[in-house]
Design an enzyme around this catalytic site. Structure first.
Site: not given
Ligand code: GRF
Length: 217
Positions: A174, A107, A109, A65, A136, A12, A141, A144-145
């Site tokens: 990020e 999302n 990624h 799912r 990114s 998180g 959608t 996936l990614d």
């Molecule tokens: C991040 O690198 C995100 O891009 C990926 O999972 C990681 C999550 O990190 N999909 P956090 O839980 O926000 O610390």
């Protein structure tokens, strides 16, 4: 103020960056809730510490799912959210559950999409001898990614990097990237319509690139 729901499976740290930005008034967001597929996710603790309602759903408790995502997105809708941010949410999403959220779910990624969709992006970039890597943020959608990319942040791959070192460098970008993009979405500057992404009212042909200022012009 836009009402944001965050889906998170792990640490998180991206969620925390959003919480901090909202608290400081850097993004016009309030949090409707944080939702996880893992009861032990640190993200849930971060949410509760910030006074945000936090809920976990156990995949094993659902037949498939579709049933899981119906319950999850039912709870997201009930929270009053009008924007969903997947921030380290590690489950595929069911197309039917996603449909009502098209254009309102993004999302983050850890790669410069369309390169390295899926898992283990840092190791794969290193194996390929990539010179740059990054992160990114894209609209989600059914693929996936694969949804339209709003913005990216690039980092260099340095001599001697292993996957952990590269992941840490990417993670550092990020957080400002996600904050900046959620800011754009909250301000209505980036929207998805049938033509694609519109940024400040004009088609966005290539993803925005986050520079050193950590803001988009
Ligand atoms: C991040 O690198 C995100 O891009 C990926 O999972 C990681 C999550 O990190 N999909 P956090 O839980 O926000 O610390």
């Amino acid at each position: 103020m836009r009402a944001v729901a965050v889906l998170a499976s792990g640490e998180g740290t991206n969620l925390q960056a959003l919480i901090d930005a909202a608290r400081d008034g850097r993004i016009a967001a309030r949090f409707a809730g944080v939702f996880s597929d893992r009861r032990g996710a640190r993200a849930l603790e971060r949410a509760r510490d910030a006074g945000i309602p936090a809920q976990a759903f156990a995949p094993k408790a659902f037949a498939d799912r579709a049933a899981f995502d119906a319950a999850l997105f039912g709870a997201v809708a009930a929270s009053g959210a009008d924007l969903v941010v997947c921030a380290g949410y590690m489950r595929l999403l069911d197309a039917a559950a996603l449909a009502p959220w098209q254009g309102r779910i993004v999302n983050i990624h850890p790669s410069l999409l369309p390169a390295y969709k899926g898992l283990h992006t840092h190791a794969r970039a290193l194996d390929d001898g990539a010179a740059v890597h990054g992160a990114s943020v894209h609209f989600v959608t059914g693929e996936l990614d694969g949804g339209p990319v709003i913005a990216q942040a690039a980092v260099p791959v340095l001599p001697g990097d292993d996957a952990a070192a590269l992941a840490a460098r990417v993670r550092g970008r990020e957080h400002p990237l996600l904050v900046a993009v959620v800011g754009l979405l909250c301000e209505g500057r980036a929207v998805l319509d049938e033509r694609g992404i519109q940024f400040d009212g004009a088609p966005l042909d290539t993803p925005l690139q986050l520079g050193a200022t950590d803001r988009f012009p």
